[in-house]
Design an enzyme around this catalytic site. Structure first.
Site: not given
Ligand code: GCO
Ligand code: MG
Length: 404
Positions: A148, A212, A214, A238, A285, A341, A404
């Site tokens: 990642r 990612d 987020h 992701e 996930r 992960e 976040w």
């Protein structure tokens, strides 16, 4: 029939806070489960200690599904991260006990190994693009087949997913009170393709590359990001958008063929039912410790199998070794495994958790010790008392609170 004679909760901070549930049976068998909820650890500890543990005493530890139903339906107040993390801890501890009683690793109880090992991805990051490239190199040198990649966005002081020191893991939760970060979507969207291109240019295409987001984007922004990353053939992006809005993924899908992964903050099958049955994602996930344990995670992955969606279990460093081990047993045994992960844990954890997993050539294996293969050292745990820590809060440049 053996019965549950004790259920104890331990909160310890070897590098970061972990909550561990330990169940003991009348035969003297013990099992552990992870009850850590980052930044909200004590609420799960209390949920277990004050409300769940007393009801477990005298129950048959072998009846895992029935205990699960008792805790889920019996509480009346269903779902949510605190409840489902507590249920997960009980569930994993009971699977651990069942394995120890049978003398088998949990993956054998789940049908045996459907593959030789579990492909895991590591976390490369950098404050600059050259730093990121060096870090990708570090993971490839260790044998990872999937990495990642996250880089600091120029102009933003702190961005999620960045390692501060040495090692393979980072710790986002710090501070007696939440720290604050500032976010700029435009700067991020312009910057990511430049560093993904640099990664592929230097290392080629012979390994899986992941990223990612987020939860930071709107659906149309996520569509734009996915499209701009298509030349770099990512394994997935992701959490492109806030995960509560399942239907939003249809819009992202309409604009990009970059595969989509979501689920680390989901707690139950109901959070992803629409996403899966409408084929709006490629990877689910959910984590073993936040989505009801091995019992519930397997149901989620079975539903996903029906719709061609593969697993991608969350495995951040704030999930304890008990959680990662449990996930590896599930990963090894299911037909529709995608990727696991593996962020690793901060140094210090190995004084408290003794693990049997192994990593070789980019693949992990949970090991063949009976149960989940992790032992918890209560005495060592006492040396690392709980420290209050928060995840950061994120704002836009105008002060609005952002995801976040
Ligand atoms: C990941 C995650 C984590 C989370 C953390 C929050 O993909 O690994 O996004 O790093 O931020 O688990 O507690
Ligand atoms: Mg994530």
């Amino acid at each position: 029939m053996a019965t549950i004679t004790s259920a104890e909760v331990f909160v310890t901070c070897p590098g970061r806070n972990y909550v561990t549930l330990k169940i003991t049976t009348s035969d003297g068998v013990t099992g552990i489960g992870d009850a850590t909820l980052n930044g909200r650890e004590l609420s799960v500890a209390s949920y277990l200690r004050d409300h769940v543990c007393p009801t477990l005493i005298g129950k048959d530890p072998a009846r895992i599904e029935q205990v699960w139903q008792y805790l889920y339906k019996g509480a009346y107040w269903r779902r949510g991260p605190v409840t489902m993390t507590a249920v997960a801890a009980v569930d994993v501890a009971l699977w651990d006990i069942k394995g120890k009683v049978a003398g088998l690793p949990v993956y054998q109880l789940l049908g045996g190994a459907a593959r030789d090992g579990v492909t895991v991805y590591g976390h490369a990051s950098g404050n600059t693009v050259p730093e990121l490239l060096d870090d990708v190199q570090r993971f490839l040198d260790k044998g990872f087949r999937a990495v990642r990649a996250q880089a600091a966005v120029p102009g933003l002081e702190r961005v999620y997913g960045m390692r501060k020191g040495d090692g393979d893991t980072y710790e986002p939760a710090d501070g007696e009170l939440p720290t604050e970060e500032v976010w700029d979507t435009g700067a991020y969207l312009d910057f990511v393709p430049t560093y993904m291109s640099a990664v592929r240019e230097r290392f080629g295409y012979d390994f899986h590359l992941l990223h990612d987001v987020h939860h930071r984007l709107s659906p149309i922004e996520a569509g734009r990001l996915g499209r701009s990353l298509e030349p770099y053939r990512l394994f997935w992006i992701e959490d492109p958008t806030p995960a509560e809005d399942q239907e939003a993924f249809r819009l992202i899908r309409q604009h990009t063929t970059t595969p989509l992964a979501v689920g680390e903050i989901f707690n139950s099958i109901w959070d992803c039912q629409h996403l899966i049955t409408n084929r709006l994602i490629d990877y689910i996930r959910t984590s073993v410790s936040h989505a009801g344990g091995i019992t519930h995670l397997r149901k989620i992955f079975s539903l996903a199998e029906l719709y061609g969606v593969r697993s991608g279990s969350h495995g951040a460093g704030d999930l304890s070794p008990a959680s990662l081990a449990a996930a590896l047993h599930v990963d090894l045994s299911i037909p529709n495994f995608g990727m696991q992960e593996y962020m690793a844990h901060l140094p210090g954890y190995e004084e408290v958790f003794e693990t049997s997993w192994r990593f070789e050539d980019g693949l992990m294996h949970p090991g063949d010790r009976p149960g989940i293969g992790v032992e918890f050292d209560e005495k060592a745990a006492e040396r690392f008392p709980y420290e209050r820590k928060y995840l950061p809060v994120n704002r836009l440049r105008d002060g609005s609170v952002h995801d976040w």
